[in-house]
Design a protein around this motif. Structure first.
Motif, short mmCIF file in Angstrom:
data_model
loop_
_atom_site.label_atom_id
_atom_site.label_comp_id
_atom_site.label_asym_id
_atom_site.label_seq_id
_atom_site.Cartn_x
_atom_site.Cartn_y
_atom_site.Cartn_z
N ALA A 71 -7.33 -2.58 6.43
CA ALA A 71 -7.27 -1.48 5.47
C ALA A 71 -6.63 -1.82 4.12
N PRO A 72 -5.53 -2.61 4.09
CA PRO A 72 -4.94 -2.91 2.79
C PRO A 72 -5.93 -3.55 1.83
N PHE A 73 -6.94 -4.23 2.39
CA PHE A 73 -7.99 -4.85 1.61
C PHE A 73 -8.68 -3.86 0.66
N PHE A 74 -8.71 -2.59 1.08
CA PHE A 74 -9.56 -1.65 0.35
C PHE A 74 -8.92 -1.17 -0.95
N THR A 75 -7.62 -1.30 -1.06
CA THR A 75 -6.99 -1.06 -2.35
C THR A 75 -7.15 -2.35 -3.14
N SER A 76 -7.59 -2.21 -4.37
CA SER A 76 -7.81 -3.39 -5.22
C SER A 76 -6.61 -4.34 -5.13
N PHE A 77 -6.89 -5.63 -4.90
CA PHE A 77 -5.77 -6.55 -4.65
C PHE A 77 -4.88 -6.71 -5.89
N LEU A 78 -5.42 -6.46 -7.07
CA LEU A 78 -4.57 -6.53 -8.27
C LEU A 78 -3.54 -5.42 -8.26
N ILE A 79 -3.96 -4.23 -7.81
CA ILE A 79 -3.00 -3.11 -7.73
C ILE A 79 -1.91 -3.44 -6.73
N ARG A 80 -2.32 -4.03 -5.59
CA ARG A 80 -1.33 -4.37 -4.56
C ARG A 80 -0.38 -5.45 -5.04
N LEU A 118 0.45 -5.95 -8.13
CA LEU A 118 1.38 -5.31 -9.08
C LEU A 118 2.47 -4.55 -8.34
N ALA A 119 2.14 -4.01 -7.14
CA ALA A 119 3.14 -3.29 -6.37
C ALA A 119 4.31 -4.20 -6.01
N ASN A 162 0.83 -1.20 0.00
CA ASN A 162 0.00 0.00 0.00
C ASN A 162 0.87 1.26 0.00
N ASP A 183 -13.99 -6.03 -5.92
CA ASP A 183 -12.61 -6.47 -6.09
C ASP A 183 -12.47 -7.76 -6.88
#
Lengths: 281, 312
Positions: free
Chosen positions: B130-139, B141-142, A42, A220
């Motif tokens: 909270a990390p759940f709320f960012t789309s898991f695909l974006i995470r 890719l991070a 994040n 999601d």
């Protein structure tokens, strides 16, 4: 609770102070490391939302820029897919919550034949790998000649969110005291009144958590959507495609914004809850 | 596998018996069925029926142009298994490794929240969710950025000579982490860690802290307390967490696709490409059936062995 153990251990060996501190806090340190592992991506997403990448991929730091934040919809189809995902998540939540709450009440309030069968049918979708569900539902649509698109995605999302709503609501309804409803009836409340004034308010937190879970899961979801979307592009599918074609910085902006909005919502909710509790006591 | 038959309310004696003493007319007796009807119908039509339908697809032969016909062609199963068994083995291996890592990493965190966080508990809890709320695909890719060649993580692992060991174990290749098994397992572990932490926390939170004090009073060392008291009492959480991690991890194809190379393909990747690219529906159906059967078998044995059948 660890006090007794450590005093005993120190009596035996007397290690130096730093080592002792480390020993007493080893669990906490390990836990915090795991927390760091969970949050690290994040932070990376957030930092790279201020990147100005060279080329199509946003994997390497080049230089600081706020371009993407000033123009979050600057990439073709990104905000369209985001809107579609929000819309889908909203309808999937409504559908799954209504259907799931009804099932949960039937399971928690009544004894009937086929109970265990129903319980198994609710449990299985949660215990099935997503690819299996996705491929089988897509096979059905394909053979029925149903056009893939918004409706097939919505059907699929309601299907896999349903079980989670049932589980959340059922847990809440089953932990509630049935005497409350009896008391309402003894006070001459009609069944409808009992339901609206007693049962529903008590079940509300369960319904709310089921609904929130559905929204998050639907918004999601990638695997089931990937099989049942045809050429329709939801937000996760946009991100997936961008991993092949090139990732715009705007994806990081949206991801960061989602994270911040959610954290603010949760914190506000916590504070409101705490205030309510302190008022009551 | 099946859920508990009669879920008694928590305060046992205050069960539903008094409600049933009141007379229930036939109209009322049908109420549960009306409540169930729409939702259960939805699950039957869009969950159960497709599975049956897929079973019939897996024994069909034909092509996209001529159409598929049921020919009881069971050889599809043998052919699929013969061709893709490495991917099956890899899926189970990766998923099991990721599950073990999740347990190893998740337990201290769950323990921290349940017993040590004190007034920080809510904040730590928010940080877990909270990390759940960012789309898991974006995470996910991070992780490409984090594990990038020549990046700080690879540099650190290299200077500690960790990569030499992992390369020797076949987990990495040379100086890189991306596009190796280690990256895929790392992604899987990361993606499913919350599914381990939350059930662990729930079961740890239920443990009465006085039991720890009692163990201490009886001169148990902290490690003994953990081994004899805490861990056995947290078994429901361990079983639930491992299942919630292993099942989706075994069917996942996102981590293998984004963080691995063609050498790390899991069975999910094969099903996806057979279904969406090759359009060989019988093979895709047979593969997902084998996956489902394998997982059901493993889960059943696991639940029997761990002796917590009343869990789910």
């Amino acid at each position: 609770m660890a006090v007794h153990g450590t005093t005993q251990a120190t009596a035996v060996r007397t290690p130096n102070r730093g080592l002792r501190w480390l020993r007493r806090n080893v669990v906490a340190i390990a836990g915090l490391c795991t927390l760091g592992y969970l949050i690290l991506p994040n932070i990376v997403v957030m930092v790279f939302s201020f990147n100005k990448p060279n080329g199509r991929f946003n994997y390497q730091w080049q230089r600081f820029s706020t371009d993407a934040w000033r123009d979050p919809c600057g990439v073709a189809d990104l905000c369209g897919s985001l809107g579609l995902s929000l819309q889908l998540a909203l309808w999937a939540t409504v559908g799954a919550t209504v259907l799931g709450t009804m099932i949960a009440f039937a399971l928690a309030r009544y004894r009937f034949r086929a109970r265990s069968g129903v319980n198994t049918l609710i449990f299985l979708p949660m215990a099935m790998p997503e690819v299996v569900m996705a491929a089988s539902l897509a096979t059905l649509f394909l053979n029925m000649g149903i056009q893939f698109g918004f409706w097939t995605i919505l059907i699929a999302h309601i299907m896999f969110c349903l079980s989670f709503v049932v589980t959340a609501v059922k847990a809440r309804v089953m932990s509630m005291d049935p005497r409350l409803e009896q008391a309402a009836q003894d006070l001459y409340a009609s069944p409808v009144q009992t339901f609206l004034r007693v049962t529903l308010p008590i079940a509300a937190p369960g319904i709310a958590s089921g609904a929130l879970l559905s929204f998050a899961l639907s918004f999601d979801d990638f695997i089931i959507t990937n099989f049942n979307a045809g050429s329709t592009v939801t937000f996760p599918m946009f991100v997936w495609g961008s991993a092949q074609r090139g990732t715009p910085v705007q994806i990081n902006v949206i991801g960061t914004a989602m994270f911040l909005v959610a954290v603010v919502c949760v914190v506000v909710g916590q504070l409101a809850g705490a205030r309510k509790r302190s008022k009551r006591s | 596998m099946t859920t508990t038959e009669t879920p008694a309310p928590p305060d046992g004696q205050a069960g539903t018996a008094p409600l049933e003493v009141r007379k229930t007319p036939t109209r009322k007796r049908l109420v549960p069925y009306w409540l169930l009807l729409p939702g259960i119908l939805w699950l039957i039509v869009f969950f159960a029926a497709p599975l049956v339908y897929q079973a019939s697809t897996s024994i069909q032969t034909g092509s996209l142009e001529e159409g598929f016909k049921v020919t009881w062609h069971f050889a599809t199963y043998w052919d699929a298994l013969g061709e893709y068994w490495p991917q099956f083995v890899r899926s189970v291996g990766y998923a099991a490794t990721a599950t073990a890592l999740c347990l190893l990493l998740g337990y201290p965190l769950a323990y921290l929240i349940a017993f040590k966080a004190g007034r920080w508990r809510n904040i730590v809890m928010i940080l877990v969710i909270a990390p759940f709320f960012t789309s898991f695909l974006i995470r996910t890719l991070a992780w490409k950025t984090i594990l990038a060649d020549g990046g700080p993580v690879v540099g650190l692992l290299n200077s500690l000579h960790v990569l030499d060991v992992t390369s020797w174990l076949g987990l990495t290749e040379g100086q890189r982490v991306l596009a190796t098994p280690l990256a895929v397992v790392c992604g899987l572990t990361y993606n499913f860690l919350p599914f381990m932490v939350l059930p662990l926390y729930t079961s740890l939170e239920r443990i009465d802290p006085r039991l720890h004090e009692a163990a201490g009073d009886l001169y148990a060392r902290p490690s003994t307390t953990f081994r004899r008291v805490t861990f056995p009492l947290s078994m429901p959480g361990v079983v639930a967490g491992t299942l919630l991690t292993f099942i989706p991890a075994a069917g996942d194809y996102i981590n293998a696709e984004l963080l691995g190379s063609t050498d790390q393909k899991m069975i999910g990747n094969v099903i996806q490409s057979q279904f969406l690219r090759v359009l060989d529906y019988p093979t895709a159906a047979a593969l997902s059936f084998i996956l489902m059967a394998a997982i059901l078998a493993m889960v059943t044995i696991y639940i029997r062995k761990s002796g917590t059948e009343d869990l789910v």
